[in-house]
Design a protein around this motif. Structure first.
Motif, PDB file in Angstrom:
ATOM      1  N   TRP A 124      38.519 -50.790  27.455  1.00  0.00           N
ATOM      2  CA  TRP A 124      39.829 -50.139  27.532  1.00  0.00           C
ATOM      3  C   TRP A 124      39.727 -48.619  27.553  1.00  0.00           C
ATOM      4  N   GLN A 125      38.605 -48.097  27.073  1.00  0.00           N
ATOM      5  CA  GLN A 125      38.464 -46.641  27.037  1.00  0.00           C
ATOM      6  C   GLN A 125      38.383 -46.032  28.437  1.00  0.00           C
ATOM      7  N   ASN A 126      38.160 -46.863  29.449  1.00  0.00           N
ATOM      8  CA  ASN A 126      38.163 -46.367  30.827  1.00  0.00           C
ATOM      9  C   ASN A 126      39.556 -46.373  31.458  1.00  0.00           C
ATOM     10  N   LEU A 127      40.552 -46.833  30.722  1.00  0.00           N
ATOM     11  CA  LEU A 127      41.919 -46.861  31.232  1.00  0.00           C
ATOM     12  C   LEU A 127      42.659 -45.576  30.848  1.00  0.00           C
ATOM     13  N   VAL A 128      43.383 -45.025  31.808  1.00  0.00           N
ATOM     14  CA  VAL A 128      44.258 -43.883  31.561  1.00  0.00           C
ATOM     15  C   VAL A 128      45.642 -44.276  32.053  1.00  0.00           C
ATOM     16  N   VAL A 129      46.678 -43.959  31.264  1.00  0.00           N
ATOM     17  CA  VAL A 129      48.026 -44.449  31.556  1.00  0.00           C
ATOM     18  C   VAL A 129      49.031 -43.316  31.379  1.00  0.00           C
ATOM     19  N   TRP A 130      50.023 -43.263  32.265  1.00  0.00           N
ATOM     20  CA  TRP A 130      51.133 -42.325  32.130  1.00  0.00           C
ATOM     21  C   TRP A 130      52.374 -42.937  32.768  1.00  0.00           C
ATOM     22  N   GLY A 131      53.516 -42.357  32.490  1.00  0.00           N
ATOM     23  CA  GLY A 131      54.767 -42.897  33.001  1.00  0.00           C
ATOM     24  C   GLY A 131      55.712 -41.798  33.434  1.00  0.00           C
ATOM     25  N   TRP A 132      56.695 -42.191  34.259  1.00  0.00           N
ATOM     26  CA  TRP A 132      57.735 -41.289  34.766  1.00  0.00           C
ATOM     27  C   TRP A 132      59.096 -41.923  34.509  1.00  0.00           C
ATOM     28  N   ARG A 133      60.064 -41.098  34.138  1.00  0.00           N
ATOM     29  CA  ARG A 133      61.430 -41.574  33.967  1.00  0.00           C
ATOM     30  C   ARG A 133      62.393 -40.616  34.661  1.00  0.00           C
ATOM     31  N   GLY A 134      63.426 -41.214  35.272  1.00  0.00           N
ATOM     32  CA  GLY A 134      64.472 -40.439  35.918  1.00  0.00           C
ATOM     33  C   GLY A 134      65.741 -41.252  35.977  1.00  0.00           C
ATOM     34  N   ASP A 135      66.566 -40.973  36.993  1.00  0.00           N
ATOM     35  CA  ASP A 135      67.829 -41.694  37.129  1.00  0.00           C
ATOM     36  C   ASP A 135      67.638 -43.105  37.669  1.00  0.00           C
ATOM     37  N   GLY A 136      66.541 -43.339  38.414  1.00  0.00           N
ATOM     38  CA  GLY A 136      66.291 -44.657  38.984  1.00  0.00           C
ATOM     39  C   GLY A 136      65.257 -45.418  38.176  1.00  0.00           C
ATOM     40  N   PRO A 137      64.485 -46.275  38.847  1.00  0.00           N
ATOM     41  CA  PRO A 137      63.454 -47.042  38.145  1.00  0.00           C
ATOM     42  C   PRO A 137      62.423 -46.118  37.488  1.00  0.00           C
ATOM     43  N   SER A 138      61.975 -46.521  36.302  1.00  0.00           N
ATOM     44  CA  SER A 138      60.873 -45.814  35.674  1.00  0.00           C
ATOM     45  C   SER A 138      59.565 -46.254  36.319  1.00  0.00           C
ATOM     46  N   LYS A 139      58.503 -45.493  36.080  1.00  0.00           N
ATOM     47  CA  LYS A 139      57.198 -45.786  36.667  1.00  0.00           C
ATOM     48  C   LYS A 139      56.157 -45.892  35.564  1.00  0.00           C
ATOM     49  N   LEU A 140      55.234 -46.800  35.754  1.00  0.00           N
ATOM     50  CA  LEU A 140      54.072 -46.952  34.891  1.00  0.00           C
ATOM     51  C   LEU A 140      52.835 -46.902  35.771  1.00  0.00           C
ATOM     52  N   VAL A 141      51.936 -45.958  35.495  1.00  0.00           N
ATOM     53  CA  VAL A 141      50.698 -45.813  36.261  1.00  0.00           C
ATOM     54  C   VAL A 141      49.525 -46.076  35.330  1.00  0.00           C
ATOM     55  N   VAL A 142      48.637 -46.981  35.733  1.00  0.00           N
ATOM     56  CA  VAL A 142      47.421 -47.283  34.976  1.00  0.00           C
ATOM     57  C   VAL A 142      46.254 -47.192  35.944  1.00  0.00           C
ATOM     58  N   VAL A 143      45.216 -46.454  35.578  1.00  0.00           N
ATOM     59  CA  VAL A 143      44.040 -46.290  36.431  1.00  0.00           C
ATOM     60  C   VAL A 143      42.796 -46.584  35.608  1.00  0.00           C
ATOM     61  N   ASN A 144      41.919 -47.403  36.171  1.00  0.00           N
ATOM     62  CA  ASN A 144      40.608 -47.638  35.586  1.00  0.00           C
ATOM     63  C   ASN A 144      39.643 -46.635  36.214  1.00  0.00           C
ATOM     64  N   LEU A 145      39.192 -45.667  35.438  1.00  0.00           N
ATOM     65  CA  LEU A 145      38.285 -44.648  35.944  1.00  0.00           C
ATOM     66  C   LEU A 145      36.824 -45.006  35.710  1.00  0.00           C
ATOM     67  N   GLY A 146      36.554 -46.255  35.428  1.00  0.00           N
ATOM     68  CA  GLY A 146      35.186 -46.706  35.215  1.00  0.00           C
ATOM     69  C   GLY A 146      34.679 -47.556  36.360  1.00  0.00           C
ATOM     70  N   ASP A 147      33.359 -47.707  36.431  1.00  0.00           N
ATOM     71  CA  ASP A 147      32.731 -48.483  37.505  1.00  0.00           C
ATOM     72  C   ASP A 147      32.482 -49.929  37.102  1.00  0.00           C
ATOM     73  N   ALA A 148      33.184 -50.390  36.068  1.00  0.00           N
ATOM     74  CA  ALA A 148      33.104 -51.785  35.616  1.00  0.00           C
ATOM     75  C   ALA A 148      34.525 -52.256  35.304  1.00  0.00           C
ATOM     76  N   PRO A 149      34.753 -53.562  35.267  1.00  0.00           N
ATOM     77  CA  PRO A 149      36.090 -54.059  34.904  1.00  0.00           C
ATOM     78  C   PRO A 149      36.509 -53.524  33.536  1.00  0.00           C
ATOM     79  N   ALA A 150      37.809 -53.324  33.377  1.00  0.00           N
ATOM     80  CA  ALA A 150      38.344 -52.806  32.117  1.00  0.00           C
ATOM     81  C   ALA A 150      39.623 -53.542  31.780  1.00  0.00           C
ATOM     82  N   SER A 151      39.828 -53.797  30.503  1.00  0.00           N
ATOM     83  CA  SER A 151      41.058 -54.451  30.057  1.00  0.00           C
ATOM     84  C   SER A 151      41.451 -53.883  28.705  1.00  0.00           C
ATOM     85  N   GLY A 152      42.726 -53.952  28.429  1.00  0.00           N
ATOM     86  CA  GLY A 152      43.237 -53.465  27.168  1.00  0.00           C
ATOM     87  C   GLY A 152      44.748 -53.484  27.171  1.00  0.00           C
ATOM     88  N   HIS A 153      45.335 -52.922  26.148  1.00  0.00           N
ATOM     89  CA  HIS A 153      46.778 -52.832  26.022  1.00  0.00           C
ATOM     90  C   HIS A 153      47.209 -51.386  26.267  1.00  0.00           C
TER      91      HIS A 153
END
Length: 440
Positions: A357-386
């Motif tokens: 999970w330490q290879n995951l980076v997450v951020w979000g956007w909010r406005g008048d419409g739908p919110s956004k959730l962005v998750v990126v795995n910056l590692g060269d192996a599979p990654a999982s987490g919350h």
């Protein structure tokens, strides 16, 4: 970049430089001397080149851009000019001076221009550039001339990109030139120039090419935006923890950074990053807060970075899969929330025995419409987490997540979104979710 008159003298110097000739041949095998049109940073005069249509051509281009809602930013090179720039003949006081002894002792750093010896342009860490001469940032006369130059640019464009802007800061200039620069002024170079231009052109944008962690200092001196070279270096050479730490900086600072995975000074992204990492870096830069820069040729996956002296480049087959990726990403980025919404860094966690999970980076956007959730795995192996979003009002209802990467749609509990949504991503995988409440 490159609309101003380039220097014939600079072209001749380039054609006599073995190192540059090797670069030209490497990038464009079999190049001809006619392909060498000079560096856009070796400016002969701040007039639009006749080959590009002159001032009338630029005005027509700007008008056509404005009809499409696009502004025009031009280049300004504050540190140096070409040796055949008109100033060298009539305003030697604008330049860092040398002597005959300097020229004899260090001919790579000084050049004779007319009856004077001038210093070649440089920064404090590398040898001098042989095709340009050094302006004196401490000269009051030069500062007035620079103000006139940028004021004229402001009449023709909506903003200016200032090349190597940090070189003109008092501390940097003094460290580079010492006593040769003369007395250090009480005021820095940029605050007065930017303030004076903005008084007559209030909406004019100043963007700084910046290095050496001087972005914040340049922002404080008046720049609207500064290149975020540090984020690029973290993506290229470091890991997710480093990127995550970078994104913890204050929102006000980050909103005035220019994010990029490629620009004219860096190696091509397609040549630097493995294919999956290239896509992850694009998502990580183009969905951030701040300004985002996309370089010509980046979308097609060009790998050859042609020297700026050349008028053409080698043929390269476009990467159709990469282009399709960018088209999908840009379709998602058309949502106005990415320009006017509220950006927040999220968090992530895992469980004992699995630290991917330490290879995951997450951020979000909010406005008048739908919110956004962005998750990126910056590692060269599979990654999982919350992954966790910092929005308390997510809890207590169901949400639909629509993924721009796959077109997949999922329903998830808002409690999970607020307190820990499970994700699993392949190496360099990513999600860009629309978040909408189920039932309206």
């Amino acid at each position: 970049m490159g609309v101003w008159e380039r220097s014939p003298a600079g072209i001749e110097i380039a054609l006599q430089n073995p190192g540059l000739l090797e670069d030209f041949e490497r990038a464009l095998p079999g190049f001809a001397t006619d392909d060498v049109v000079g560096s856009p940073y070796c400016v002969r005069d701040y007039r639009v080149a006749a080959a590009l249509g002159g001032g009338d051509g630029l005005a027509a281009a700007r008008k056509a851009l404005a009809k499409r809602g696009v502004g025009l930013i031009l280049d300004f090179v504050p540190n140096h000019v070409a040796p055949d720039h008109p100033w060298t003949g009539v305003h030697p006081e604008y330049f860092v001076q040398g002597s005959d002894d300097d020229l004899q002792r260090d001919p790579a750093s000084f050049v004779r221009v007319g009856d004077r010896v001038l210093a070649n342009g440089r920064d404090p860490y590398f040898p001098a550039w042989p095709d340009v001469v050094q302006l004196n940032a401490f000269s009051p006369d030069l500062r007035r001339a620079a103000l006139d130059t940028v004021g004229a640019i402001a009449d023709q464009a909506d903003g200016v990109r200032c090349d190597m802007a940090m070189l003109m800061m008092n501390d940097v200039f003094e460290r580079t030139w010492g006593e040769r620069a003369g007395p250090r002024p009480a005021d820095d170079y940029w605050p007065t120039l930017i303030g004076d231009v903005k008084r007559t052109h209030p909406g004019f944008v100043f963007m700084a090419e910046a290095y050496w962690d001087l972005e914040y200092a340049l922002q404080q001196q008046g720049f609207d935006y500064c290149y975020d070279k540090r984020l690029y270096d973290r993506l290229a050479h470091e890991g997710a923890e480093s990127v995550r730490g970078h994104l913890t900086a204050s929102i006000g600072y980050q909103e005035r950074l220019v994010r990029f995975a490629e620009n004219h000074d860096e190696p091509r992204a397609a040549a630097t990053f493995a294919p999956g990492k290239n896509r992850a870096a694009a998502v990580a830069t183009l969905t951030q807060t701040g300004a985002r820069l996309v370089h010509e040729g980046q979308l097609e996956g060009r790998k050859v970075r042609p020297p700026v002296f050349l008028s053409r480049r080698p043929e390269e087959a476009p990467d159709t899969a990469l282009r399709a990726f960018y088209e999908r990403l840009f379709a998602a980025l058309r949502d106005p929330v990415f320009r006017s919404g509220d950006w927040r860094l999220g968090d992530c966690s895992g469980w004992e025995g699995d630290d991917t999970w330490q290879n995951l980076v997450v951020w979000g956007w909010r406005g008048d419409g739908p919110s956004k959730l962005v998750v990126v795995n910056l590692g060269d192996a599979p990654a999982s987490g919350h992954v966790l979003l910092p929005w308390d009002d997510l809890a207590g209802r169901a949400w639909r997540l629509e993924d721009a990467r796959t077109d997949g749609s999922y329903e998830r509990s808002g409690d999970d979104l607020r307190n820990g949504l499970f994700v699993a991503l392949d190496p360099y995988g990513w999600h860009l979710f629309d978040l909408q409440p189920v039932g309206g």
